[in-house]
Write an enzyme that holds these catalytic residues in place. Structure first.
Site, PDB file in Angstrom:
ATOM      1  N   ALA A  25       0.664 -18.763   6.183  1.00  0.00           N
ATOM      2  CA  ALA A  25      -0.353 -18.806   7.236  1.00  0.00           C
ATOM      3  C   ALA A  25       0.052 -19.693   8.418  1.00  0.00           C
ATOM      4  O   ALA A  25      -0.299 -19.410   9.563  1.00  0.00           O
ATOM      5  CB  ALA A  25      -1.675 -19.298   6.653  1.00  0.00           C
ATOM      6  N   ASP A 107      -1.221 -10.031   9.813  1.00  0.00           N
ATOM      7  CA  ASP A 107      -1.572  -9.819  11.212  1.00  0.00           C
ATOM      8  C   ASP A 107      -0.612  -8.936  11.999  1.00  0.00           C
ATOM      9  O   ASP A 107      -0.889  -8.569  13.129  1.00  0.00           O
ATOM     10  CB  ASP A 107      -1.720 -11.177  11.917  1.00  0.00           C
ATOM     11  CG  ASP A 107      -0.524 -12.095  11.675  1.00  0.00           C
ATOM     12  OD1 ASP A 107       0.631 -11.627  11.793  1.00  0.00           O
ATOM     13  OD2 ASP A 107      -0.743 -13.289  11.359  1.00  0.00           O
ATOM     14  N   HIS A 122       1.120  -9.113   1.443  1.00  0.00           N
ATOM     15  CA  HIS A 122      -0.331  -8.932   1.342  1.00  0.00           C
ATOM     16  C   HIS A 122      -0.842  -7.781   2.201  1.00  0.00           C
ATOM     17  O   HIS A 122      -2.039  -7.684   2.462  1.00  0.00           O
ATOM     18  CB  HIS A 122      -1.054 -10.235   1.708  1.00  0.00           C
ATOM     19  CG  HIS A 122      -0.771 -11.350   0.737  1.00  0.00           C
ATOM     20  ND1 HIS A 122      -1.063 -12.666   0.993  1.00  0.00           N
ATOM     21  CD2 HIS A 122      -0.208 -11.332  -0.496  1.00  0.00           C
ATOM     22  CE1 HIS A 122      -0.691 -13.417  -0.036  1.00  0.00           C
ATOM     23  NE2 HIS A 122      -0.166 -12.632  -0.945  1.00  0.00           N
ATOM     24  N   CYS A 130      -8.867   5.820   4.025  1.00  0.00           N
ATOM     25  CA  CYS A 130     -10.137   6.225   3.405  1.00  0.00           C
ATOM     26  C   CYS A 130      -9.984   6.172   1.893  1.00  0.00           C
ATOM     27  O   CYS A 130      -9.049   6.718   1.337  1.00  0.00           O
ATOM     28  CB  CYS A 130     -10.503   7.630   3.868  1.00  0.00           C
ATOM     29  SG  CYS A 130     -11.890   8.325   2.933  1.00  0.00           S
TER      30      CYS A 130
END
Ligand SMILES: [Zn+2]
Length: 238
Positions: A25, A107, A122, A130
């Site tokens: 992160a 991201d 991840h 869908c």
């Protein structure tokens, strides 16, 4: 800082395809993307559940509306731009030095900076599908929806992001392991959580230089050959 120049020299002078970057992160915080797990406490009034609960498989199944409230506000940052670390890593791949990036972030900023070989442990907010018919959607379809996004077929669209309780994609893991095993230099940056999978993956490293970049101390520091307590973007600013 003496070690900083040493680290930059190691990377700059590395053999072709010999460097692998593992990022958490902290790589994205300088792009204005806070770690969503840090949303604890402060947002309790708006979200009466901890982030780890909201971003879990069972919670998504039961409360997709609350999930998407949190997800769109705390996990998707549409205006975020690649920072100096993303840009330098893309340049290093272009120069043939960097073999690949392994990231815990969802991201897509490495690809936005031009990186090609990115193992997204991840998943990615930019891929959505869908649950009913499997139709693929971009981030725009998710963000344009008021609340929960639905497919033309009536099914709920979900992000191709690994939620808590869900296993990691084994093909992505395997590719990451193979790259780490071939690396002579492994950079672990922006993550202090030495938990699975980060801890397990680094066991496959047999190279010469383990470089750890993290603002806060972590148990990884002890095994590192070079340890920089700095922002990732500062280190990659040369
Ligand atoms: Zn559908």
């Amino acid at each position: 800082m003496e070690d900083l120049q040493v680290v930059r020299d190691i990377i700059d002078n590395a053999e072709p395809q010999s460097v692998v970057f593992f990022g958490g992160a902290g790589v994205s915080t300088e792009s204005g993307i806070p770690d969503f797990r840090s949303a604890k406490g402060v947002f309790n009034q708006r979200y009466p559940y901890p982030p780890e609960v909201i971003v879990s498989h069972s919670f998504f199944e039961e409360h997709p509306d609350v999930f998407y409230d949190f997800y769109k506000e705390k996990m998707v940052h549409e205006d975020a731009q690649p920072n100096q670390a993303h840009k330098k890593l893309a340049e290093l791949e272009e120069r043939g030095i960097l073999r690949s990036i392994i990231t815990q972030n969802v991201d897509g900023l490495h690809q936005a900076a031009g990186s090609k070989r990115v193992h997204e442990l991840h998943g990615s907010i930019h891929r959505n599908y869908c649950k009913q018919c499997g139709m693929r959607y971009g981030l725009d379809a998710v963000m344009a929806a008021d609340g929960v996004p639905y497919c033309e077929c009536g099914g709920i669209i979900r992000p191709d992001v690994v939620l808590y309780e869900e296993p990691l994609d084994q093909r992505v893991m395997q590719a990451a392991i193979e790259d780490i095993a071939k690396a002579k230099t492994l950079i672990i940056a922006g993550t202090s959580r030495v938990v699975y999978p980060a801890a397990g993956l680094t066991d496959f490293f047999t190279g010469d230089n383990l470089i750890v970049i993290n603002r806060d101390p972590s148990p990884l520091d002890r095994t590192a050959d070079h340890c920089l307590a700095m922002n990732v973007g500062e280190v990659f600013n040369w």
